[in-house]
Design a protein around this motif. Structure first.
Motif, PDB file in Angstrom:
ATOM      1  N   HIS A   7     -34.341 -22.688 -24.066  1.00  0.00           N
ATOM      2  CA  HIS A   7     -35.331 -23.731 -24.209  1.00  0.00           C
ATOM      3  C   HIS A   7     -36.603 -23.069 -24.738  1.00  0.00           C
ATOM      4  N   GLY A   8     -37.437 -24.243 -25.359  1.00  0.00           N
ATOM      5  CA  GLY A   8     -38.671 -23.713 -25.709  1.00  0.00           C
ATOM      6  C   GLY A   8     -39.639 -25.067 -25.424  1.00  0.00           C
ATOM      7  N   HIS A   9     -41.051 -24.585 -25.226  1.00  0.00           N
ATOM      8  CA  HIS A   9     -41.850 -25.729 -24.970  1.00  0.00           C
ATOM      9  C   HIS A   9     -43.320 -25.374 -25.752  1.00  0.00           C
ATOM     10  N   SER A  10     -43.769 -26.499 -26.412  1.00  0.00           N
ATOM     11  CA  SER A  10     -44.938 -26.406 -27.173  1.00  0.00           C
ATOM     12  C   SER A  10     -46.388 -27.067 -26.284  1.00  0.00           C
ATOM     13  N   HIS A  11     -47.191 -26.308 -25.925  1.00  0.00           N
ATOM     14  CA  HIS A  11     -48.240 -26.971 -24.998  1.00  0.00           C
ATOM     15  C   HIS A  11     -49.235 -27.772 -26.127  1.00  0.00           C
ATOM     16  N   SER A  12     -49.254 -26.978 -27.520  1.00  0.00           N
ATOM     17  CA  SER A  12     -50.000 -27.691 -28.332  1.00  0.00           C
ATOM     18  C   SER A  12     -49.786 -29.014 -28.645  1.00  0.00           C
ATOM     19  N   TYR A  83     -41.825 -30.990 -12.590  1.00  0.00           N
ATOM     20  CA  TYR A  83     -41.949 -32.558 -12.692  1.00  0.00           C
ATOM     21  C   TYR A  83     -41.201 -32.795 -13.891  1.00  0.00           C
ATOM     22  N   LYS A  84     -40.062 -32.258 -14.539  1.00  0.00           N
ATOM     23  CA  LYS A  84     -39.364 -32.220 -15.606  1.00  0.00           C
ATOM     24  C   LYS A  84     -38.812 -33.619 -15.994  1.00  0.00           C
ATOM     25  N   ARG A  85     -38.503 -34.448 -14.938  1.00  0.00           N
ATOM     26  CA  ARG A  85     -37.910 -35.547 -14.647  1.00  0.00           C
ATOM     27  C   ARG A  85     -38.971 -36.925 -14.972  1.00  0.00           C
ATOM     28  N   ASP A 145     -43.502 -38.886 -32.282  1.00  0.00           N
ATOM     29  CA  ASP A 145     -43.355 -38.601 -30.998  1.00  0.00           C
ATOM     30  C   ASP A 145     -41.981 -39.291 -30.140  1.00  0.00           C
ATOM     31  N   SER A 146     -42.284 -40.479 -30.741  1.00  0.00           N
ATOM     32  CA  SER A 146     -40.948 -41.643 -30.295  1.00  0.00           C
ATOM     33  C   SER A 146     -39.464 -41.109 -30.722  1.00  0.00           C
ATOM     34  N   GLU A 147     -39.322 -40.460 -31.807  1.00  0.00           N
ATOM     35  CA  GLU A 147     -38.027 -40.098 -32.283  1.00  0.00           C
ATOM     36  C   GLU A 147     -37.273 -39.283 -31.519  1.00  0.00           C
ATOM     37  N   ASP A 148     -37.984 -38.566 -30.506  1.00  0.00           N
ATOM     38  CA  ASP A 148     -37.248 -37.468 -29.845  1.00  0.00           C
ATOM     39  C   ASP A 148     -37.635 -37.126 -28.212  1.00  0.00           C
ATOM     40  N   ASN A 149     -38.427 -38.221 -27.763  1.00  0.00           N
ATOM     41  CA  ASN A 149     -39.056 -38.355 -26.562  1.00  0.00           C
ATOM     42  C   ASN A 149     -38.648 -39.770 -26.029  1.00  0.00           C
ATOM     43  N   MET A 150     -37.856 -39.857 -24.812  1.00  0.00           N
ATOM     44  CA  MET A 150     -37.660 -41.132 -24.159  1.00  0.00           C
ATOM     45  C   MET A 150     -39.128 -41.700 -23.710  1.00  0.00           C
ATOM     46  N   ASN A 151     -39.968 -40.840 -23.222  1.00  0.00           N
ATOM     47  CA  ASN A 151     -40.941 -41.409 -22.409  1.00  0.00           C
ATOM     48  C   ASN A 151     -41.991 -41.941 -23.788  1.00  0.00           C
ATOM     49  N   MET A 152     -42.048 -41.498 -25.002  1.00  0.00           N
ATOM     50  CA  MET A 152     -43.097 -41.601 -26.079  1.00  0.00           C
ATOM     51  C   MET A 152     -42.230 -43.087 -26.725  1.00  0.00           C
ATOM     52  N   LYS A 153     -40.996 -42.967 -26.604  1.00  0.00           N
ATOM     53  CA  LYS A 153     -40.487 -44.149 -27.067  1.00  0.00           C
ATOM     54  C   LYS A 153     -40.434 -45.290 -26.360  1.00  0.00           C
ATOM     55  N   SER A 154     -40.818 -45.366 -25.073  1.00  0.00           N
ATOM     56  CA  SER A 154     -40.884 -46.470 -24.179  1.00  0.00           C
ATOM     57  C   SER A 154     -42.489 -46.809 -24.324  1.00  0.00           C
ATOM     58  N   ALA A 155     -43.246 -46.037 -24.653  1.00  0.00           N
ATOM     59  CA  ALA A 155     -44.549 -46.327 -25.030  1.00  0.00           C
ATOM     60  C   ALA A 155     -44.725 -47.080 -26.404  1.00  0.00           C
ATOM     61  N   TRP A 243     -25.009 -32.719 -17.070  1.00  0.00           N
ATOM     62  CA  TRP A 243     -26.018 -33.760 -16.988  1.00  0.00           C
ATOM     63  C   TRP A 243     -27.319 -33.457 -17.780  1.00  0.00           C
ATOM     64  N   GLN A 244     -28.053 -34.445 -18.106  1.00  0.00           N
ATOM     65  CA  GLN A 244     -29.266 -34.403 -18.746  1.00  0.00           C
ATOM     66  C   GLN A 244     -30.378 -34.140 -17.779  1.00  0.00           C
ATOM     67  N   LEU A 245     -30.993 -33.074 -17.683  1.00  0.00           N
ATOM     68  CA  LEU A 245     -32.329 -33.135 -16.938  1.00  0.00           C
ATOM     69  C   LEU A 245     -33.327 -34.119 -17.393  1.00  0.00           C
ATOM     70  N   ASN A 246     -33.906 -33.535 -18.803  1.00  0.00           N
ATOM     71  CA  ASN A 246     -34.754 -34.376 -19.429  1.00  0.00           C
ATOM     72  C   ASN A 246     -34.576 -34.338 -20.765  1.00  0.00           C
ATOM     73  N   GLU A 247     -35.753 -34.738 -21.831  1.00  0.00           N
ATOM     74  CA  GLU A 247     -35.339 -34.839 -23.239  1.00  0.00           C
ATOM     75  C   GLU A 247     -34.906 -33.383 -23.677  1.00  0.00           C
ATOM     76  N   ASP A 248     -35.202 -32.428 -23.173  1.00  0.00           N
ATOM     77  CA  ASP A 248     -34.986 -31.031 -23.671  1.00  0.00           C
ATOM     78  C   ASP A 248     -33.894 -30.146 -23.153  1.00  0.00           C
ATOM     79  N   GLU A 249     -33.499 -30.738 -22.075  1.00  0.00           N
ATOM     80  CA  GLU A 249     -32.407 -29.648 -21.363  1.00  0.00           C
ATOM     81  C   GLU A 249     -31.287 -30.464 -20.802  1.00  0.00           C
ATOM     82  N   ILE A 250     -30.084 -30.070 -21.379  1.00  0.00           N
ATOM     83  CA  ILE A 250     -28.794 -30.642 -20.853  1.00  0.00           C
ATOM     84  C   ILE A 250     -28.221 -29.398 -20.126  1.00  0.00           C
TER      85      ILE A 250
END
Length: 305
Positions: A7-12, A83-85, A145-155, A243-250
């Motif tokens: 997995h990878g994570h971009s803080h910027s 707090y990945k969930r 951001d809404s294309e690949d993130n469920m939280n951003m999609k909801s907003a 199971w799917q933990l969050n948008e980035d991890e299965i």
């Protein structure tokens, strides 16, 4: 037992998401206050219903913003997943509020439909134009951001539906101004409510599946089991959980029964092959395997609690 994860994570990128959400929150606070005042003065239920939806936008955006901040926090000894969930939980709450707001609007619309009232249409027109511009800008900020993130999609969905609602209110304002069709105010409110339910249902369903640890719909457990069984030393794959933990991890865990009592170094090589296979073919980026040989348990149960 062996495990591995990709997995990878971009803080910027996370910082940019947070900034865009903050701008959208401020814009929606201004729009909400304007519409509440305008709705009371003009007597427009559609404008007040749009203000209520906008207020739910503010709450949903704040929840999304807090979830984005929480998502940056690292794991600890008493929070091993961190707090990945948080973002999935935010998406669930936001989708649920969309549905609740929709029901409230429908009740109000039915009541007003039977008792239409004269409305100050000029104020409705101008305030709906302001809301369209403000929400339109916010929609553009969050669209990528809404294309690949469920939280951003909801907003994003909250803002998109509110922009659509404001367009409907504008059309209603024009009809009331030029044709004195005041019942259109209630009709548009009902249409906005039905659209909210339509948009919110899928997101509520998807976020619920993730929170319930359901296997992602793109993954076929039987297919993964059969492909792992093609490896020469593997006798059986059972007790599988995916199971799917969050948008980035299965995540995947399973017990593998081997034909022979293999060395640990041999198992490490097989584990690496499994990890690469499930990652590239199925997007599973965290694998946890329990190796077994001649263990007395049921080998025929692929999935078990």
């Amino acid at each position: 037992m062996g495990h591995h994860h990709h997995h990878g994570h971009s803080h910027s990128h996370t910082d940019l998401k947070g900034r865009n959400l903050l701008i959208s929150i401020l814009l929606n606070i201004v729009i909400t206050v304007s519409q509440v005042v305008g709705g009371i003065i003009s007597g427009s239920l559609a404008l007040l219903s749009d203000a209520l939806h906008n207020f739910s936008d503010v709450l949903s955006l704040v929840i999304s913003y807090v979830a984005t901040l929480l998502g940056r926090k690292k794991a600890s000894k008493n929070k091993t997943f961190g707090y990945k969930r948080a973002e999935i939980l935010a998406a669930f709450i936001n989708a649920a509020t969309l549905m609740v707001v929709a029901v409230i609007l429908m009740i109000e619309a039915v009541e007003r439909f039977f008792e239409p009232q004269e409305i100050e249409s000029n104020l409705v027109i101008w305030l709906s134009l302001i809301a369209i511009l403000g929400n339109g800008f916010s929609v553009l900020l969050l669209r990528k951001d809404s294309e690949d993130n469920m939280n951003m999609k909801s907003a994003y969905l909250h803002l998109l539906t509110d922009m659509m609602a404001s367009v409907a209110v504008l059309v209603g304002g024009l009809l009331m101004k030029f044709y004195q069709i005041f019942w259109v105010d209630a009709l548009l409110t009902l249409a906005i409510a039905l659209y909210l339910i339509y948009m919110g249902y899928d997101l509520l369903k998807e976020s619920t599946k993730v929170l319930m640890l359901f296997t992602p719909r793109t993954i076929e457990v039987q297919e993964i089991v059969e492909s792992i069984c093609t490896l020469q030393p593997v006798k059986n794959v059972h007790h599988v959980h995916i199971w799917q933990l969050n948008e980035d991890e299965i995540h995947m865990e399973a017990h593998i029964d081997f034909k022979e009592d293999i060395k640990l170094s041999e198992f490490d090589k097989i584990l690496e092959d499994i990890e690469e296979h499930v990652y590239h073919k199925h997007g599973i980026n965290h694998v946890n395997i329990q190796p077994e040989f001649d263990k007395c348990d049921s080998k025929s149960i692929i999935v078990q609690d």
